[in-house]
Scaffold this active site. Structure first.
Site, mmCIF file in Angstrom:
data_model
loop_
_atom_site.group_PDB
_atom_site.id
_atom_site.type_symbol
_atom_site.label_atom_id
_atom_site.label_comp_id
_atom_site.label_asym_id
_atom_site.label_seq_id
_atom_site.Cartn_x
_atom_site.Cartn_y
_atom_site.Cartn_z
ATOM 1 N N GLU A 1 -6.661 4.679 7.978
ATOM 2 C CA GLU A 1 -6.487 6.104 7.641
ATOM 3 C C GLU A 1 -7.745 6.662 6.978
ATOM 4 O OE1 GLU A 1 -2.806 5.500 5.548
ATOM 5 O OE2 GLU A 1 -1.847 4.997 7.447
ATOM 6 N N GLY B 1 2.832 2.532 10.791
ATOM 7 C CA GLY B 1 3.756 3.641 10.629
ATOM 8 C C GLY B 1 4.491 4.025 11.904
ATOM 9 N N GLY C 1 3.058 -1.069 4.249
ATOM 10 C CA GLY C 1 3.070 0.352 3.908
ATOM 11 C C GLY C 1 4.473 0.811 3.565
ATOM 12 N N GLY C 2 5.130 1.430 4.525
ATOM 13 C CA GLY C 2 6.436 2.052 4.303
ATOM 14 C C GLY C 2 7.441 1.168 3.578
ATOM 15 N N HIS D 1 -9.333 1.010 5.197
ATOM 16 C CA HIS D 1 -8.049 1.266 5.855
ATOM 17 C C HIS D 1 -8.261 2.234 7.022
ATOM 18 C CE1 HIS D 1 -3.947 2.526 6.557
ATOM 19 N NE2 HIS D 1 -3.583 1.433 5.928
ATOM 20 N N ASN E 1 0.868 -1.184 0.000
ATOM 21 C CA ASN E 1 0.000 0.000 0.000
ATOM 22 C C ASN E 1 0.899 1.227 0.000
ATOM 23 O OD1 ASN E 1 -1.798 2.053 0.473
ATOM 24 N ND2 ASN E 1 -2.403 1.361 2.525
ATOM 25 N N TRP E 2 0.960 1.874 -1.145
ATOM 26 C CA TRP E 2 1.892 3.011 -1.272
ATOM 27 C C TRP E 2 1.358 4.275 -0.609
ATOM 28 C CZ3 TRP E 2 3.936 2.904 -7.049
ATOM 29 C CH2 TRP E 2 4.550 1.664 -7.280
ATOM 30 N N LYS E 3 0.081 4.266 -0.253
ATOM 31 C CA LYS E 3 -0.559 5.457 0.344
ATOM 32 C C LYS E 3 -0.352 6.658 -0.578
ATOM 33 C CE LYS E 3 -0.088 3.233 4.792
ATOM 34 N NZ LYS E 3 0.062 3.324 6.243
ATOM 35 N N GLU F 1 -4.894 -4.864 10.679
ATOM 36 C CA GLU F 1 -3.826 -3.891 10.924
ATOM 37 C C GLU F 1 -4.140 -3.123 12.200
ATOM 38 O OE1 GLU F 1 -1.885 -2.597 6.944
ATOM 39 O OE2 GLU F 1 -3.688 -1.418 7.203
ATOM 40 N N SER G 1 3.734 -1.911 10.157
ATOM 41 C CA SER G 1 5.197 -1.989 10.309
ATOM 42 C C SER G 1 5.781 -3.352 9.936
ATOM 43 C CB SER G 1 5.617 -1.593 11.733
ATOM 44 O OG SER G 1 5.201 -0.266 12.012
HETATM 45 P P1 13P Z 1 3.293 0.618 7.634
HETATM 46 O O1 13P Z 1 3.797 -0.693 7.059
HETATM 47 O O2 13P Z 1 4.005 1.809 7.093
HETATM 48 O O3 13P Z 1 3.196 0.564 9.117
HETATM 49 O O4 13P Z 1 1.787 0.774 7.088
HETATM 50 C C1 13P Z 1 0.933 -0.300 7.217
HETATM 51 C C2 13P Z 1 -0.284 -0.010 6.455
HETATM 52 O O5 13P Z 1 -1.068 0.853 6.829
HETATM 53 C C3 13P Z 1 -0.536 -0.780 5.234
HETATM 54 O O6 13P Z 1 -1.825 -0.582 4.756
#
Ligand code: 13P
Length: 262
Positions: A101, A178, A239-240, A99, A13-15, A172, A218
């Site tokens: 967010e 994050g 994510g990251g 998600h 997930n590149w956000k 998650e 993470s």
């Molecule tokens: P991180 O891997 O950056 O913690 O993000 C997880 C995430 O929200 C994937 O959708």
């Protein structure tokens, strides 16, 4: 341990990261580093890159594209929004819904999410439905009740049994996203096994056994192998670490290695 029939998946997930050129470069690096694999690899770039991402990855086996969201209506006067049909027309096969967010910053609740799930399925888009508790909910020992309500109201209410095989669930915990804090493998296993029991209650044992469940928050090369060894963890929503081709490929490899250990 019995061989699992479930699809394993590593999804990035590149956000809201990468411009057009950066996204293209990242995809090319990932294609370059990927070996043929039994793992389903999914990349979720920003909307504007979906079409190009699909073009670049077409013909690469087991590599698919996801959107990070879609609107619940098919079309109309919803300035700035993108429908499931529009996503599907880019060639994308999956859509991430629910998600944390989106829940936190855009006020998406489970009633709305159930409409988005239905809209996605109507367009043959496979939902990757996210659930997970906040820190205060875990500290109050409410994490199970939170996840149960999210799944029942946002997902189960929207999906009839015959469409269930298209669904992937991502757990998650919000406190792990994050933050560098990861659920321990035991915490992850505990929740994924609980989620399996909820799916079983709603759809029966056979469909529960087939449902892919991803862990997120993470996930990185250093912790991926331990997480993926858990019996009920079928992959990761990353994510990251999905923004660095080398890290993401290392995570795919960790998942692949867990296949031969299962
Ligand atoms: P991180 O891997 O950056 O913690 O993000 C997880 C995430 O929200 C994937 O959708």
């Amino acid at each position: 341990m019995a061989q699992r029939s479930r699809q394993r998946m590593a999804a990035g997930n590149w956000k809201m990261n990468t411009d057009y050129a950066e996204g293209r470069d990242l995809i090319l690096q990932i294609i370059d580093g990927l070996q043929p694999t039994d793992v389903q690899v999914v990349l979720a770039p920003p909307f504007i890159q979906l079409r190009n991402a699909d073009n670049l990855t077409r013909g690469v086996s087991n590599l698919n594209i996801a959107a990070q969201n879609c609107h619940q209506e098919t079309h109309g006067a919803y300035t700035g929004e993108v429908s499931a049909a529009m996503v599907r027309s880019t060639g994308a096969r999956y859509v991430i819904l629910g998600h944390s967010e989106r829940r936190e910053y855009f006020g998406e609740d489970d009633e709305l999410l159930s409409k988005k799930v239905q809209a996605a399925l109507e367009q043959q888009l496979c939902p990757i439905f996210c659930c997970g508790e906040k820190l205060e909910e875990r500290e109050a020992d409410n994490h199970r009740a939170t996840v149960e309500a999210q799944l029942e109201q946002g997902l189960f209410a929207a999906v009839p049994s015959e469409q269930w095989p298209q669904v992937t669930i991502a757990y998650e915990p919000v406190w792990a996203i994050g933050t560098g804090k990861t659920a321990t493998p035991a915490q992850a296993q505990d929740m994924h096994s609980f989620i399996r029991s909820l799916v079983k209650k709603a759809y029966g044992e056979e469909l529960a056994e087939q449902t892919t469940r991803l862990d997120g928050g993470s996930v990185k090369p250093a912790n991926a192998a331990d997480l993926f060894q858990q019996e009920d963890v079928d992959g990761g929503l990353v994510g990251g670490a999905s923004l660095k081709a080398g890290d993401f490929i290392a995570i795919v490899k960790a998942l692949e290695a867990s296949l031969s250990e299962a």
